[in-house]
Enzyme design. Structure first.
Site, PDB file in Angstrom:
ATOM      1  N   HIS A 198     -29.162  24.346 -29.420  1.00 33.70           N
ATOM      2  CA  HIS A 198     -29.362  23.355 -28.338  1.00 33.70           C
ATOM      3  C   HIS A 198     -28.300  22.265 -28.406  1.00 33.70           C
ATOM      4  CE1 HIS A 198     -32.997  24.512 -26.228  1.00 33.70           C
ATOM      5  NE2 HIS A 198     -33.701  24.609 -27.333  1.00 33.70           N
ATOM      6  N   GLN A 222     -32.763  18.442 -25.477  1.00 35.81           N
ATOM      7  CA  GLN A 222     -33.861  18.823 -24.577  1.00 35.81           C
ATOM      8  C   GLN A 222     -34.552  17.618 -23.938  1.00 35.81           C
ATOM      9  OE1 GLN A 222     -35.529  21.561 -27.766  1.00 35.81           O
ATOM     10  NE2 GLN A 222     -36.217  22.615 -25.933  1.00 35.81           N
ATOM     11  N   CYS A 228     -39.102  28.742 -26.089  1.00 29.64           N
ATOM     12  CA  CYS A 228     -38.382  27.472 -26.029  1.00 29.64           C
ATOM     13  C   CYS A 228     -39.126  26.543 -25.078  1.00 29.64           C
ATOM     14  CB  CYS A 228     -36.957  27.710 -25.528  1.00 29.64           C
ATOM     15  SG  CYS A 228     -35.985  26.202 -25.406  1.00 29.64           S
ATOM     16  N   LEU A 229     -39.275  25.287 -25.475  1.00 30.73           N
ATOM     17  CA  LEU A 229     -39.979  24.334 -24.608  1.00 30.73           C
ATOM     18  C   LEU A 229     -39.226  24.106 -23.300  1.00 30.73           C
ATOM     19  CD1 LEU A 229     -41.157  21.731 -27.279  1.00 30.73           C
ATOM     20  CD2 LEU A 229     -42.559  23.429 -26.092  1.00 30.73           C
ATOM     21  N   GLY A 272     -40.421  22.934 -32.627  1.00 33.97           N
ATOM     22  CA  GLY A 272     -39.119  22.314 -32.800  1.00 33.97           C
ATOM     23  C   GLY A 272     -38.642  21.721 -31.489  1.00 33.97           C
ATOM     24  N   HIS A 308     -32.159  27.888 -33.839  1.00 31.07           N
ATOM     25  CA  HIS A 308     -32.450  27.729 -32.412  1.00 31.07           C
ATOM     26  C   HIS A 308     -32.154  26.288 -31.960  1.00 31.07           C
ATOM     27  CE1 HIS A 308     -35.169  28.419 -28.774  1.00 31.07           C
ATOM     28  NE2 HIS A 308     -35.083  27.102 -28.817  1.00 31.07           N
ATOM     29  N   GLU A 309     -32.649  25.317 -32.745  1.00 35.79           N
ATOM     30  CA  GLU A 309     -32.446  23.909 -32.364  1.00 35.79           C
ATOM     31  C   GLU A 309     -30.982  23.511 -32.469  1.00 35.79           C
ATOM     32  OE1 GLU A 309     -34.845  22.868 -30.868  1.00 35.79           O
ATOM     33  OE2 GLU A 309     -36.470  24.004 -31.752  1.00 35.79           O
TER      34      GLU A 309
HETATM   35 NI    NI Z   1     -35.560  25.512 -27.526  1.00 42.31          NI
END
Ligand code: NI
Length: 179
Positions: A137, A51, A91-92, A46, A133-134
């Site tokens: 963000h 991000q 998380c990226l 995701g 989660h997204e």
């Molecule tokens: Ni993330």
């Protein structure tokens, strides 16, 4: 499509609140496609526009093993959330960091698709976790915000150290999805 740079914690731009998308046009579709390319290249499941330093309410997901079921959610809203269960998240924007936190297990979401059409969907398990989660963000919130300040300090130090050593790739534990 372009591969985009992913912001990393504690970059202050990850703290911005994303604005609703007024019109789903070609520019939005192009952004969604570039975000998908970026997410696949980073082996993530995701990615939120926040991000990649675009502060609009857009997220992309793909939880399939085959990496062939892309999902685009524009202006997502959670209509219903039920249950609560802990699961490990990554998380990226926090490479190599994983921790366990509790999220709703079943959610109903309303959003616009890549075609600009509204739709509703039910999600559970990993997909439900991923969407929550997204969506965090988009509010400038990261999964480490649910952890203790002490844990966050340790994570910040670890990421700083790893960034300095980036020429020698560090061993990362890929035991949980990177979102
Ligand atoms: Ni993330």
């Amino acid at each position: 499509m372009t591969k985009l740079a992913i912001l990393e914690y504690p970059d202050p731009r990850l703290r911005k609140t994303a604005a609703p998308i007024q019109k789903v046009d070609d520019a939005v579709r192009q952004l969604a496609d570039s975000m998908l390319e970026t997410m696949y290249a980073a082996n993530g499941v995701g990615l939120a526009a926040t991000q990649v330093d675009v502060h609009k309410r857009l997220l992309v997901l793909d939880i399939s093993e085959e990496r062939n079921q892309p999902l685009v959610l524009i202006n997502p809203e959670i209509l219903k959330a039920e249950g609560l269960a802990p699961a490990e998240e990554g998380c990226l924007s926090l490479p190599g960091i994983y921790d366990k936190l509790s999220r709703a297990t079943h959610i109903r979401v309303r959003a616009l698709g890549r075609d600009g059409q509204p739709f509703e969907m039910d999600a559970e398990g990993l997909l439900a976790v991923c969407i929550q989660h997204e969506m965090d963000h988009l509010e400038g919130k990261l999964f480490v915000d649910y952890l203790s300040e002490l844990k966050r300090q340790l994570i910040r130090r670890r990421l700083e150290k790893e960034r300095k050593q980036r020429s020698t790739p560090s061993e990362t534990r890929a035991s949980a999805p990177a979102l």
